[in-house]
Design a protein around this motif. Structure first.
Motif, PDB file in Angstrom:
ATOM      1  N   THR A 205      -0.616  -1.740   8.480  1.00  0.00           N
ATOM      2  CA  THR A 205      -0.949  -1.517   7.027  1.00  0.00           C
ATOM      3  C   THR A 205      -0.637  -1.457   6.635  1.00  0.00           C
ATOM      4  O   THR A 205       0.640  -0.615   6.368  1.00  0.00           O
ATOM      5  CB  THR A 205      -2.279  -1.212   7.537  1.00  0.00           C
ATOM      6  OG1 THR A 205      -2.820  -1.113   5.957  1.00  0.00           O
ATOM      7  CG2 THR A 205      -1.890   0.067   8.072  1.00  0.00           C
ATOM      8  N   ASP A 209       1.804  -5.887  -0.707  1.00  0.00           N
ATOM      9  CA  ASP A 209       1.672  -7.093   0.111  1.00  0.00           C
ATOM     10  C   ASP A 209       2.546  -8.336   0.490  1.00  0.00           C
ATOM     11  O   ASP A 209       3.138  -8.359   1.586  1.00  0.00           O
ATOM     12  CB  ASP A 209       1.088  -8.418  -1.372  1.00  0.00           C
ATOM     13  CG  ASP A 209      -0.494  -8.406  -1.350  1.00  0.00           C
ATOM     14  OD1 ASP A 209      -0.991  -7.926   0.167  1.00  0.00           O
ATOM     15  OD2 ASP A 209      -1.089  -8.736  -1.887  1.00  0.00           O
ATOM     16  N   LEU A 212       4.216  -6.305   3.769  1.00  0.00           N
ATOM     17  CA  LEU A 212       2.597  -6.567   4.597  1.00  0.00           C
ATOM     18  C   LEU A 212       3.713  -8.234   4.982  1.00  0.00           C
ATOM     19  O   LEU A 212       3.549  -8.314   6.052  1.00  0.00           O
ATOM     20  CB  LEU A 212       1.171  -7.258   4.223  1.00  0.00           C
ATOM     21  CG  LEU A 212       1.018  -5.741   3.696  1.00  0.00           C
ATOM     22  CD1 LEU A 212      -0.653  -5.929   3.325  1.00  0.00           C
ATOM     23  CD2 LEU A 212       1.096  -4.858   5.085  1.00  0.00           C
ATOM     24  N   ASN A 225      -4.172  -4.636   3.998  1.00  0.00           N
ATOM     25  CA  ASN A 225      -3.910  -4.653   2.882  1.00  0.00           C
ATOM     26  C   ASN A 225      -5.099  -3.518   2.577  1.00  0.00           C
ATOM     27  O   ASN A 225      -6.261  -4.051   2.268  1.00  0.00           O
ATOM     28  CB  ASN A 225      -4.032  -5.393   1.504  1.00  0.00           C
ATOM     29  CG  ASN A 225      -3.620  -4.838   0.346  1.00  0.00           C
ATOM     30  OD1 ASN A 225      -3.677  -3.604   0.113  1.00  0.00           O
ATOM     31  ND2 ASN A 225      -2.490  -5.284   0.036  1.00  0.00           N
TER      32      ASN A 225
END
Length: 355
Positions: A205, A209, A212, A225
């Motif tokens: 997490t 973005d 990620l 997210n």
């Protein structure tokens, strides 16, 4: 002796205040058990933002004058008279920047990495030297001799990789589902290590973005997210309502630290790695802590030199850390490197002296 120039380029913080000067300084001569090392690559760390800006945190952890850069790799070019023979000219070394005293309780009980009287390379603590220079001085006892021929760019980040490695070794992720909170360099490398150590499902997490996306590349099965999704709901859904068996907290963000206990399965293990600077506050301590029968670990640094040896093996064989390296600047372009570091648009940023 290898041929050594008389002067070298180095970044120096000469007085309190922001930034560094890039200047020609004399190449030092190694004395006693010191090594003169020609720096191949130096990597920047999140804490280097504080040192650059010279904020309150920096004033607590560093003192002027100093050359920054505590994640580095280089080649021994000369050695002082008391250096053990194994540190031969031409051998490659990384620096264990936790300069331990050797005589406190921890040092005499095989916990040198958490010495009570810790000095630190690249911070002006116990040494003015750092990796952001063409040559540097490292006492041999803090030099890790590389055993493989992993390239310099990967060797330069063994130091933060070692932090992630120590965290994962503490929680033994094999056969477990694990959540990694925070996909900065340590979290991302932690994902690769968890995968190599046999974790069954890896959740990651972050609030950014593109971090990620990198987490997926490093081996995360599920990315969340936590700005746009409910982290607890997502974790419970992915774990059949049990919570994760293992959790690595690598954000240091107070709300994330405070909340992480609620995501853990009963009997689970958690490691706090991120540098949290606010009091830890746990809602519902009976259900989230006491009745959970959990294991809480914290870590600082790397075990000397166990973590280094294990980390080098993994980087050589199983974990591709090149995915987290986004930039490599010549040392003379340090202002640009620190700009990229501070804005967060890069991940791991390297600099190459003398380029």
């Amino acid at each position: 002796h290898a041929r050594v120039m008389a002067t070298m380029q180095a970044l120096v913080k000469e007085k309190e205040g922001a930034s560094y000067v890039c200047k020609e300084v004399p190449v030092p001569t190694p004395k006693g058990d010191e090594l003169l090392v020609k720096v191949g690559k130096v990597a920047l760390c999140g804490s280097d933002i504080a040192l650059y800006q010279w904020n309150e945190v920096a004033q607590r952890i560093a003192q002027v004058p100093f050359t920054p850069g505590h994640e580095m790799v280089g080649k021994i070019t000369a050695a002082g008279p008391d250096v053990p023979a194994e540190y031969a000219v031409g051998r490659r070394v990384c620096v264990e920047n936790h300069f331990y005293c050797g005589h406190c309780y921890q040092c005499t009980h095989d916990q040198r990495h958490i010495c009570q009287n810790l000095n630190q390379y690249g911070h002006g603590k116990g040494t003015i030297y750092g990796g952001c220079s063409e040559y540097t001085i490292i006492p041999a006892r803090y030099a890790y001799l590389l055993k493989t021929d992993i390239e310099d760019s990967k060797a330069a980040i063994l130091e933060p990789f070692g932090v992630a490695h120590q965290a994962l070794e503490e929680v033994e992720p094999s056969g477990e589902d694990i959540l990694i909170q925070g996909c900065g360099p340590v979290g991302l490398m932690g994902i690769g290590i968890a995968r190599a150590m046999g974790a069954t499902k890896i959740l990651a997490t972050d609030i950014v973005d593109n971090r990620l996306e990198m987490a997926k590349k490093m081996g995360a099965d599920v990315t969340i997210n936590c700005k746009t999704q409910n982290l607890r709901e997502a974790v419970m859904q992915e774990t059949g309502g049990n919570g994760v068996g293992r959790l690595i907290e690598a954000t240091g963000a107070p709300p994330m630290v405070n909340n992480c206990f609620s995501l853990l399965r009963k009997g689970g293990k958690i490691v706090l790695v991120g540098l949290t600077k606010a009091p830890i506050h746990i809602e519902n301590p009976l259900d989230n802590v006491i009745f959970k029968s959990l294991t809480l670990k914290t870590i600082h640094g790397r075990k000397i030199f166990h973590t280094w040896e294990e980390s080098e093996k993994l980087v050589n064989e199983k974990v591709d850390v090149s995915k987290v390296i986004t930039h490599d600047f010549p040392l003379s372009q340090f202002e640009e490197a620190f700009k990229v570091l501070t804005t967060g648009e890069g991940c791991k940023i390297l600099m190459t002296p003398g380029k």
